[in-house]
Each structure stands twice: as structure tokens, then as C-alpha cells.
Design a protein around this motif. Structure first.
Motif, PDB file in Angstrom:
ATOM      1  N   PHE A 438     -60.733  -7.791 -45.232  1.00 25.68           N
ATOM      2  CA  PHE A 438     -61.859  -8.580 -45.729  1.00 25.68           C
ATOM      3  C   PHE A 438     -61.767 -10.009 -45.202  1.00 25.68           C
ATOM      4  O   PHE A 438     -60.686 -10.595 -45.136  1.00 25.68           O
ATOM      5  CB  PHE A 438     -61.874  -8.624 -47.260  1.00 25.68           C
ATOM      6  CG  PHE A 438     -62.398  -7.372 -47.907  1.00 25.68           C
ATOM      7  CD1 PHE A 438     -63.758  -7.200 -48.109  1.00 25.68           C
ATOM      8  CD2 PHE A 438     -61.532  -6.374 -48.328  1.00 25.68           C
ATOM      9  CE1 PHE A 438     -64.254  -6.053 -48.707  1.00 25.68           C
ATOM     10  CE2 PHE A 438     -62.012  -5.226 -48.934  1.00 25.68           C
ATOM     11  CZ  PHE A 438     -63.379  -5.066 -49.128  1.00 25.68           C
ATOM     12  N   ALA A 439     -62.911 -10.569 -44.840  1.00 27.82           N
ATOM     13  CA  ALA A 439     -63.015 -11.980 -44.459  1.00 27.82           C
ATOM     14  C   ALA A 439     -64.408 -12.458 -44.819  1.00 27.82           C
ATOM     15  O   ALA A 439     -65.316 -11.646 -45.064  1.00 27.82           O
ATOM     16  CB  ALA A 439     -62.738 -12.177 -42.975  1.00 27.82           C
ATOM     17  N   HIS A 440     -64.598 -13.776 -44.833  1.00 26.96           N
ATOM     18  CA  HIS A 440     -65.897 -14.329 -45.211  1.00 26.96           C
ATOM     19  C   HIS A 440     -66.736 -14.740 -44.004  1.00 26.96           C
ATOM     20  O   HIS A 440     -67.922 -14.420 -43.935  1.00 26.96           O
ATOM     21  CB  HIS A 440     -65.703 -15.537 -46.119  1.00 26.96           C
ATOM     22  CG  HIS A 440     -66.982 -16.229 -46.486  1.00 26.96           C
ATOM     23  ND1 HIS A 440     -68.001 -15.612 -47.178  1.00 26.96           N
ATOM     24  CD2 HIS A 440     -67.421 -17.489 -46.232  1.00 26.96           C
ATOM     25  CE1 HIS A 440     -69.000 -16.450 -47.344  1.00 26.96           C
ATOM     26  NE2 HIS A 440     -68.682 -17.593 -46.770  1.00 26.96           N
ATOM     27  N   SER A 443     -67.287 -15.354 -37.709  1.00 25.20           N
ATOM     28  CA  SER A 443     -66.423 -15.682 -36.571  1.00 25.20           C
ATOM     29  C   SER A 443     -65.033 -15.086 -36.750  1.00 25.20           C
ATOM     30  O   SER A 443     -64.409 -14.640 -35.775  1.00 25.20           O
ATOM     31  CB  SER A 443     -66.330 -17.199 -36.405  1.00 25.20           C
ATOM     32  OG  SER A 443     -65.824 -17.810 -37.593  1.00 25.20           O
ATOM     33  N   VAL A 444     -64.539 -15.062 -37.978  1.00 25.09           N
ATOM     34  CA  VAL A 444     -63.225 -14.469 -38.242  1.00 25.09           C
ATOM     35  C   VAL A 444     -63.281 -12.955 -38.041  1.00 25.09           C
ATOM     36  O   VAL A 444     -62.384 -12.356 -37.426  1.00 25.09           O
ATOM     37  CB  VAL A 444     -62.748 -14.815 -39.667  1.00 25.09           C
ATOM     38  CG1 VAL A 444     -61.434 -14.106 -39.987  1.00 25.09           C
ATOM     39  CG2 VAL A 444     -62.574 -16.314 -39.820  1.00 25.09           C
ATOM     40  N   LEU A 445     -64.340 -12.324 -38.540  1.00 27.59           N
ATOM     41  CA  LEU A 445     -64.508 -10.876 -38.337  1.00 27.59           C
ATOM     42  C   LEU A 445     -64.600 -10.558 -36.846  1.00 27.59           C
ATOM     43  O   LEU A 445     -63.993  -9.583 -36.372  1.00 27.59           O
ATOM     44  CB  LEU A 445     -65.764 -10.391 -39.057  1.00 27.59           C
ATOM     45  CG  LEU A 445     -65.781 -10.504 -40.584  1.00 27.59           C
ATOM     46  CD1 LEU A 445     -67.141 -10.088 -41.133  1.00 27.59           C
ATOM     47  CD2 LEU A 445     -64.688  -9.658 -41.213  1.00 27.59           C
ATOM     48  N   VAL A 493     -63.441  -3.351 -41.047  1.00 34.66           N
ATOM     49  CA  VAL A 493     -63.587  -4.803 -40.969  1.00 34.66           C
ATOM     50  C   VAL A 493     -64.786  -5.177 -41.831  1.00 34.66           C
ATOM     51  O   VAL A 493     -65.916  -4.796 -41.526  1.00 34.66           O
ATOM     52  CB  VAL A 493     -63.792  -5.265 -39.511  1.00 34.66           C
ATOM     53  CG1 VAL A 493     -63.909  -6.778 -39.442  1.00 34.66           C
ATOM     54  CG2 VAL A 493     -62.641  -4.778 -38.637  1.00 34.66           C
ATOM     55  N   LEU A 494     -64.551  -5.912 -42.914  1.00 34.00           N
ATOM     56  CA  LEU A 494     -65.551  -6.045 -43.969  1.00 34.00           C
ATOM     57  C   LEU A 494     -65.802  -7.497 -44.355  1.00 34.00           C
ATOM     58  O   LEU A 494     -64.871  -8.306 -44.425  1.00 34.00           O
ATOM     59  CB  LEU A 494     -65.090  -5.275 -45.217  1.00 34.00           C
ATOM     60  CG  LEU A 494     -64.637  -3.831 -44.988  1.00 34.00           C
ATOM     61  CD1 LEU A 494     -63.895  -3.322 -46.216  1.00 34.00           C
ATOM     62  CD2 LEU A 494     -65.824  -2.939 -44.656  1.00 34.00           C
ATOM     63  N   GLY A 495     -67.057  -7.809 -44.619  1.00 35.14           N
ATOM     64  CA  GLY A 495     -67.414  -9.096 -45.192  1.00 35.14           C
ATOM     65  C   GLY A 495     -67.203  -9.069 -46.691  1.00 35.14           C
ATOM     66  O   GLY A 495     -67.569  -8.090 -47.358  1.00 35.14           O
ATOM     67  N   GLN A 525     -63.780  -7.744 -57.145  1.00 34.47           N
ATOM     68  CA  GLN A 525     -64.739  -6.700 -56.795  1.00 34.47           C
ATOM     69  C   GLN A 525     -64.385  -6.085 -55.448  1.00 34.47           C
ATOM     70  O   GLN A 525     -64.485  -4.867 -55.252  1.00 34.47           O
ATOM     71  CB  GLN A 525     -66.153  -7.290 -56.739  1.00 34.47           C
ATOM     72  CG  GLN A 525     -66.752  -7.590 -58.100  1.00 34.47           C
ATOM     73  CD  GLN A 525     -67.482  -6.382 -58.686  1.00 34.47           C
ATOM     74  OE1 GLN A 525     -67.064  -5.247 -58.505  1.00 34.47           O
ATOM     75  NE2 GLN A 525     -68.554  -6.639 -59.389  1.00 34.47           N
ATOM     76  N   ALA A 526     -63.984  -6.913 -54.489  1.00 33.47           N
ATOM     77  CA  ALA A 526     -63.610  -6.401 -53.173  1.00 33.47           C
ATOM     78  C   ALA A 526     -62.367  -5.503 -53.267  1.00 33.47           C
ATOM     79  O   ALA A 526     -62.291  -4.456 -52.605  1.00 33.47           O
ATOM     80  CB  ALA A 526     -63.361  -7.565 -52.211  1.00 33.47           C
TER      81      ALA A 526
END
Length: 545
Positions: A438-440, A443-445, A493-495, A525-526
Motif C-alpha cells: 500500500f502507498a498513497h 509516484s511511489v506506486l 500494488v495498491l492505493g 481499513q487497508a
């Protein structure tokens, strides 16, 4: 439907009979539509049975069903009674079918209400809203469109594992659907969100919407005694394996990123508010631990810009420490003035001290900028990682929020190389199983996806799925099914916000958080995308710091 701690908000569960058949019996709103939701209707028995046996069977199958009471007979819905909308062009009622229930997503509902006018207040006798915290903002177009429709329905059920993600104010749109609680939103905010002036000092609330201890307790009691039924996962799913959390610390190696990070931290430390105080305290603690990325030696005859700025920060921190000691000593013996007067005097003196320190900091920065290549008798050496932009120009006007957002982006970027390295090691070990990352920030994803050479090409050993805000509903569901059922797809790979709800990823029991989020409830939740019904292993959540 949320598998975590469940809240059920309801109003008028039974009010008369269904009555006019020209009205649809019900509308079910969900975050996403799945094949499971549609196929469950096939499990409903077609023959009428006794109420007790039907409910027992429903509980055994863990189904979501709607039971319609007509006089003394019970009728279970058939597949032909349920219409699932997948796009705005779909009709509410299918040809040659007796549609009783309509299922649609949050993404479709504004279009169906505002543009096509297919849904109007009074269209439905009953509405079930899953993940009702999606209505937490009164200003969103979704909430504005839905509230009149929800209020017009004789029956309304709101379901959410987290009705308020951050503050009590988020409850108001949902509560306004359930009845006339207060005259208006302002009265609710005045009572339960904005604390009274006398409570600000005692409870440490700054009026930002968190409420205070007394008001929160009163609101909780009011809700649980009227419209809220709470079911905690630990009580309902006792056989669910435990969830484990770990911290993984990463040492920053990129010199350019180090410089930029410290440059923005220096700007943050200049603030006189809470953020400034926290940043200064954190900086002093790190300096005491010897973790500062630059050290300043008086024996050197040269200095970099970053070292000079760090020296200015250390001077400011020392001035702050000495000044606070002097303030504390001056207040000794002044308790006769009263606790409140003493506190006000302390705040005033500290504000004056911070202003004095900031003035000195600015003066020293001007010396650095206009020193003709020298600072405190030492020659300034521009390191290779310095950009062409001066660290002193154009930054004073930046707001604290923009500085904080820049730091937020940089923390994600700083962790990417280490995460990529660990991800490659993970993929090289076939015994590791599946992994959710998980990332926000997009660009990181993107960097994780490209850096780890993730690919869905035929024969690839690094197959993956990706769900972010741009993922279409159909692709989203196909990706979830692929991750759940295809053993060759090992990485998701998830937001955090895009895939944090309405997703089941129980094929994995390992979660990595490349970035944190502002609201802890969103993180939980994630985590629960894997920690839910169907999970057989301990869920391991690793937070990279």
C-alpha cells in the motif's frame, strides 16, 4: 459490506407494509459490485419456508438477503427480482422482470440522480447504504445528491465499520438521514464537535473539530441507546487469526534527498505553532542521539550549505532551550496569580521567545546568503547534490501545509529503493507467497512497479495487479479475482484510499505499507483487506519508517 467492527444505523425498521407495487421495494448502495454479490441471489430458495428455518439457513450461508414481509407471508427474493446497475445507461427495471431491488455503486448514484433523473426522492421504499461513511462530507457532490433520496425513503439502513474516520462532525450527514436530531448542523457542531470555551483548557482541544472527552462520551451514549448497533470483529469472528504489526526502519542514503528533507524540516521548525514545536523537539532529540545526517566540526576550514543550515538550527535549538529554562525559573513563585493566569503568561513569554529566535535565524540565513562564499570564517563548498535553487529563496512564503505535504511526498520517495530491494528478494523466493503493498502517492506506486520490474507479460515471474484511483470498476474486479485465484500473480500494488475498502485480498497474509496516511482508521481499513473472513493465516502488517 464491511467485515470489520460493524455499525448499523437504522430508522423506522418497520413502518406499514410494502403497499403500492409501482414503487421499487429497495435500493442497495455499495462501494463496488462483485460477482459474489450477484451470484448470491442464486442461493436463495425458491420455495416458501417457515421464518425460523429461513433465517437459520441464511445465517449458515452468511448471505446478505432482503426479506419482504407482506401480511403474514414471507417472500424471499428471486434472482429476477434483483437488478444490478453497472453503468448509467442501464435501466432501473429490466424488461419482462419484476424488479424489486436495485443494486448500484457510489460512483453511479450522482449521475442517476442529477443527470439522468432515473432516481428521485420517493423512488424506493427502503434503502440500504453499505460503507455509509462515504457520506461523511456535506460538501461532496455524492452526499448532496443522495441525502434527499435517503430522507424520502420510509426505511433506511446505514452500514459502516468506521462511521466517523477522524472527527465527530463526519457523523452529521448520516445522522440527518435517520431523523430530526437537531434543528440544524450548527446545533450538532456546537454541542458535540466544537467544545465550550470552559472545556478548551481542561481538555486541550483547539476547536478543530475533535470535540472533548465529555461531549464524545455523551454522543456515544446517545447513539448506542438509539440508532447505533455495534458489533466488534473480535466478538463476531473469534476464529479469525490474529493481526501482527511490525515497524521496519530505513536509513536514507540519497544525499540529495537528505538535503531537500532537511531544508524543508528547517522551514517547518521556524513555525510558532504545534508543528513547529514538534519539529524542533524532534530535531533536538535526533541531535542528542547523534542521528543528524551532518555534523559540524569547528576544526574544519570549509562547510557545505547543508552544514551551515544545520548549524543555524542547532543555535536556534540551544537558544530555545536556554530561553525556556529562564522562563520556567521566572515563573517560580507566581502560582498565587492562579493557574489560568500563569498559563497565559507562559504562552505569551514563549511566543515572544520563538519570535526572537526566528528573527535571529533569519539574520543568520542572510549572513549565509550574502557572505561572498564564506560563513563564520569558513569557505562554503557547494556539494554535488545541491540544486540550482537557493534554499533561502521563495520558501518563506510557503504555508505550513504545503511544507508538510512536500515532506510527506519525500518520505515516500525516500523509502522506495529499500522497498524495491526487499520486493525483489521476496519475488526470488517462491515460498514467500503473495504480498500486498500500500502507498498513497501515485509516484511511489509507479516507482515500485517499475523499479521491481513488475510485468504481466506471458511467462513473467513478476505478475502483479494494481488498483489506484484511476482503475475502472470492471478492471478493479478482474484484478481482485486474478490476485485471489491465480497463483502466478503474487504482488498487489495498491492505493491506500482507492483499495482500502470494498476489496477482499485474503489470498495474501502479508501487507507492506510504503507510506502512512493522515487518518489511522484508513490504515486499519487497508489492513482488513487481508484480515477478514476467509483468511487462514496470521496477517503480518509491516510499516516502513
Amino acid at each position: 459490506m464491511s467485515q470489520s467492527g460493524r455499525f448499523l444505523l437504522y430508522v423506522h425498521l418497520v413502518r406499514g407494509t410494502i403497499g403500492n407495487r409501482n414503487f421499487f421495494t429497495g435500493l442497495v448502495l455499495t462501494v463496488s459490485l462483485t460477482k459474489k454479490t450477484q451470484s448470491q441471489t442464486n442461493l436463495l430458495p425458491r420455495k416458501q419456508e417457515a421464518k425460523k428455518n429461513v433465517m437459520a439457513q441464511a445465517m449458515k450461508m452468511k448471505m446478505q438477503i432482503i426479506i419482504v414481509m407482506q401480511k403474514k407471508r414471507m417472500t424471499l427474493l428471486r434472482k429476477s427480482h434483483i437488478n444490478t446497475l453497472s453503468c448509467s445507461k442501464d435501466k432501473l427495471s429490466r424488461p419482462f422482470c419484476q424488479t424489486r431491488v436495485v443494486i448500484c455503486s457510489y460512483g453511479l448514484i450522482p449521475t442517476l440522480i442529477n443527470k439522468s433523473k432515473k432516481i428521485k426522492p420517493g423512488t424506493f421504499k427502503c434503502i440500504i447504504v453499505d460503507e455509509s461513511h462515504m457520506l461523511r462530507s456535506n460538501t461532496s457532490q455524492r452526499t448532496k445528491a443522495m441525502l434527499p433520496v435517503l430522507k424520502a425513503a420510509p426505511r433506511c439502513v446505514l452500514l459502516s465499520g468506521t462511521p466517523a474516520l477522524a472527527r465527530p462532525k463526519e457523523l452529521w450527514p448520516q445522522l440527518s438521514v435517520l431523523g430530526d436530531w437537531w434543528v440544524d448542523e450548527n446545533s450538532f457542531i456546537e454541542k458535540y464537535v466544537r467544545p465550550a470555551a470552559k472545556d478548551k483548557t481542561n481538555n486541550g482541544d483547539d476547536g478543530t473539530g475533535e470535540g472533548n472527552t465529555t461531549s464524545r462520551a455523551e454522543l456515544h451514549t446517545l447513539l448506542t441507546s438509539t440508532v447505533m448497533i455495534r458489533r466488534v470483529k473480535a466478538d463476531m469472528l473469534k476464529s479469525l487469526p490474529p493481526k501482527l504489526r511490525e515497524l521496519a526502519y530505513i536509513t536514507l542514503q540519497d544525499e540529495g534527498l537528505k538535503y531537500r528533507f532537511n531544508k524543508y524540516m528547517a522551514l517547518l521548525r521556524e513555525g510558532s505553532g504545534t508543528l513547529g514545536k514538534l519539529a524542533r523537539t524532534h530535531h533536538v532529540e535526533n541531535a542528542q542521539k547523534g542521528s543528524s545526517f551532518h555534523s559540524v566540526s569547528d576544526g574544519d576550514h570549509s562547510i557545505t550549505v547543508a552544514q551551515a543550515l544545520h548549524k543555524i538550527d542547532l543555535e536556534a535549538d540551544e537558544q530555545h532551550r536556554i530561553g525556556m529554562d529562564q522562563i520556567q525559573k521566572s515563573l517560580i513563585g507566581s502560582t498565587h496569580l492562579g493557574e489560568e493566569s500563569t498559563e497565559l503568561r507562559l504562552q505569551s513569554m514563549e511566543a515572544a521567545l520563538v519570535q526572537k529566535i526566528n528573527d535571529h535565524r533569519k539574520k543568520r540565513k542572510i549572513e549565509l546568503k550574502n557572505g561572498n562564499g564564506f560563513f563564520d570564517g569558513k569557505k562554503i563548498i557547494e556539494s554535488s547534490f545541491l540544486d540550482n535553487e537557493s534554499p533561502l529563496e521563495g520558501k518563506e512564503e510557503m504555508t505550513r501545509k504545503s511544507v508538510l505535504n512536500e515532506l510527506y511526498k519525500m518520505t515516500g520517495a525516500a523509502k522506495v529503493p529499500a522497498i524495491i530491494q526487499k520486493l525483489k528478494q521476496w519475488l526470488n523466493d517462491p515460498t514467500k507467497g503473495k504480498l500486498c503493498i500500500f502507498a498513497h502517492h501515485l509516484s511511489v506506486l509507479d516507482d515500485i512497479q517499475s523499479g521491481a520490474d513488475l510485468s504481466n507479460a506471458p511467462g513473467s515471474k513478476t505478475k502483479f495487479i494494481r488498483i489506484d484511483g484511476a482503475t475502472m470498476p470492471k478492471v478493479r474486479q478482474e484484478s481482485i479475482s486474478s490476485f485471489q485465484n491465480d497463483p502466478t500473480v503474487r504482488v498487489a500494488v495498491l492505493g491506500i484510499t482507492a483499495a482500502g475498502v470494498a476489496v477482499t485480498l485474503t489470498a495474501s497474509s502479508n501487507i507492506w505499507f510504503a507510506e502512512l496516511f493522515w487518518t489511522p482508521a484508513i490504515m486499519i481499513q487497508a489492513e482488513d483487506r487481508c484480515h477478514r473472513i476467509g483468511q487462514q493465516s496470521n496477517v503480518r502488517c509491516v510499516y516502513f519508517q
